[in-house]
Motif scaffolding. Structure first.
Motif, PDB file in Angstrom:
ATOM      1  N   GLY A  40      20.353  -7.838  26.328  1.00 10.31           N
ATOM      2  CA  GLY A  40      21.065  -7.592  27.580  1.00 10.31           C
ATOM      3  C   GLY A  40      22.332  -6.781  27.379  1.00 10.31           C
ATOM      4  N   LYS A  41      23.085  -7.078  26.332  1.00  9.30           N
ATOM      5  CA  LYS A  41      24.317  -6.337  26.046  1.00  9.30           C
ATOM      6  C   LYS A  41      24.024  -4.888  25.663  1.00  9.30           C
ATOM      7  CE  LYS A  41      27.105 -10.330  24.829  1.00  9.30           C
ATOM      8  NZ  LYS A  41      27.735 -11.111  23.777  1.00  9.30           N
ATOM      9  N   PHE A  42      22.945  -4.665  24.906  1.00 13.69           N
ATOM     10  CA  PHE A  42      22.562  -3.303  24.525  1.00 13.69           C
ATOM     11  C   PHE A  42      22.202  -2.491  25.769  1.00 13.69           C
ATOM     12  CE2 PHE A  42      19.658  -0.013  23.034  1.00 13.69           C
ATOM     13  CZ  PHE A  42      20.345   0.503  21.943  1.00 13.69           C
ATOM     14  N   VAL A  43      21.400  -3.085  26.653  1.00 15.84           N
ATOM     15  CA  VAL A  43      21.003  -2.412  27.893  1.00 15.84           C
ATOM     16  C   VAL A  43      22.235  -2.150  28.767  1.00 15.84           C
ATOM     17  CG1 VAL A  43      19.687  -2.691  30.038  1.00 15.84           C
ATOM     18  CG2 VAL A  43      18.647  -3.309  27.840  1.00 15.84           C
ATOM     19  N   GLU A  44      23.115  -3.125  28.871  1.00 13.17           N
ATOM     20  CA  GLU A  44      24.332  -2.981  29.676  1.00 13.17           C
ATOM     21  C   GLU A  44      25.238  -1.876  29.132  1.00 13.17           C
ATOM     22  OE1 GLU A  44      28.193  -5.609  31.148  1.00 13.17           O
ATOM     23  OE2 GLU A  44      26.542  -6.612  30.135  1.00 13.17           O
ATOM     24  N   ALA A  45      25.365  -1.780  27.817  1.00 18.36           N
ATOM     25  CA  ALA A  45      26.193  -0.724  27.222  1.00 18.36           C
ATOM     26  C   ALA A  45      25.655   0.653  27.591  1.00 18.36           C
ATOM     27  CB  ALA A  45      26.254  -0.883  25.700  1.00 18.36           C
ATOM     28  N   GLY A  46      24.338   0.805  27.574  1.00 16.35           N
ATOM     29  CA  GLY A  46      23.734   2.069  27.983  1.00 16.35           C
ATOM     30  C   GLY A  46      24.008   2.390  29.436  1.00 16.35           C
ATOM     31  N   MET A  47      23.933   1.372  30.291  1.00 20.17           N
ATOM     32  CA  MET A  47      24.219   1.581  31.711  1.00 20.17           C
ATOM     33  C   MET A  47      25.673   1.986  31.914  1.00 20.17           C
ATOM     34  SD  MET A  47      21.930  -1.529  33.434  1.00 20.17           S
ATOM     35  CE  MET A  47      23.300  -2.007  34.413  1.00 20.17           C
ATOM     36  N   ASN A  48      26.583   1.345  31.190  1.00 21.25           N
ATOM     37  CA  ASN A  48      28.011   1.624  31.357  1.00 21.25           C
ATOM     38  C   ASN A  48      28.415   3.002  30.842  1.00 21.25           C
ATOM     39  OD1 ASN A  48      28.448  -0.838  32.586  1.00 21.25           O
ATOM     40  ND2 ASN A  48      29.001  -1.854  30.681  1.00 21.25           N
ATOM     41  N   SER A  49      27.620   3.584  29.939  1.00 21.17           N
ATOM     42  CA  SER A  49      27.977   4.896  29.393  1.00 21.17           C
ATOM     43  C   SER A  49      27.462   6.047  30.264  1.00 21.17           C
ATOM     44  CB  SER A  49      27.441   5.041  27.968  1.00 21.17           C
ATOM     45  OG  SER A  49      26.030   5.107  27.982  1.00 21.17           O
ATOM     46  N   SER A  50      26.756   5.717  31.342  1.00 20.32           N
ATOM     47  CA  SER A  50      26.203   6.771  32.191  1.00 20.32           C
ATOM     48  C   SER A  50      26.640   6.599  33.640  1.00 20.32           C
ATOM     49  CB  SER A  50      24.675   6.767  32.117  1.00 20.32           C
ATOM     50  OG  SER A  50      24.156   5.609  32.728  1.00 20.32           O
ATOM     51  N   ASP A  51      26.610   7.714  34.362  1.00 19.78           N
ATOM     52  CA  ASP A  51      26.892   7.651  35.797  1.00 19.78           C
ATOM     53  C   ASP A  51      25.774   8.302  36.615  1.00 19.78           C
ATOM     54  OD1 ASP A  51      27.343  10.333  35.319  1.00 19.78           O
ATOM     55  OD2 ASP A  51      29.431  10.323  35.957  1.00 19.78           O
TER      56      ASP A  51
END
Length: 187
Positions: A40-51
């Motif tokens: 979940g944290k890995f997926v969330e980090a990817g989401m947070n690095s993109s807009d």
């Protein structure tokens, strides 16, 4: 210039889309036993690095169905609802989900233009056919592969027979359940 980062749940034998309903390993069935806070944290980090999110039609329609509303206090659903979405399709008449834009033609040129715009990374999740097209045009900058410790034996593979790419490993970690998080930069 923005990076285009494609992320996939992938089996050890390269399958990104399971054989299908009715088989031992349905699409979510082979990944869910291994999903934990680390994933979940890995997926969330990817989401947070993109807009922005770039999707093929099938993935777009699946996400639109799953995240049709902002879903109140669910941060992932709110992100999926609010993020700028670009959907590539020659058959979809319109992209009606909130914050969506349809790309119907000149895909490589349109994606190259998106990469030139200011902003964070553009992320892709799934959309295997689209990723294969963008790889052919040199438009994918990074691949995030969540490699699950399963062999599916059949299903849609990320790379077609005859594909040749040179990749540089940038990051590698493994969860307590044996899922390898691998980030590759295209060389």
């Amino acid at each position: 210039m923005r990076k285009l980062v494609a992320s996939f749940f992938i089996s050890l034998d390269g399958v990104v889309e399971g054989p299908g309903p009715g088989d031992d390993f349905e699409l979510a069935g082979w990944t869910m036993p291994y999903f934990n806070d680390e994933t979940g944290k890995f997926v969330e980090a990817g989401m947070n690095s993109s807009d922005a999110l770039l999707l093929g039609r099938v993935t777009y329609q699946g996400f639109a169905s799953a995240f049709a509303s902002s879903a109140g206090d669910d941060p992932m659903a709110a992100h999926m609802y609010n993020v700028r979405k670009y959907v590539v399709s020659t058959t979809l008449p319109a992209a009606e989900w909130h914050n969506s834009t349809l790309i119907k033609s000149n895909v490589a040129a349109e994606v190259a233009k998106l990469k030139q715009q200011p902003g964070k990374d553009i992320s892709m999740s799934g959309s295997g056919t689209l990723v294969q097209t963008l790889l052919q045009h040199g438009l994918i900058d990074e691949l995030n592969l969540l490699v699950y410790p399963v062999v599916l034996g059949r299903g849609k593979r990320l790379f077609k027979d005859g594909s040749r790419l040179t990749l540089q490993l940038v990051q590698a970690t493994t969860t307590s359940l044996g899922v390898a998080f691998l980030t590759y930069r295209l060389a």
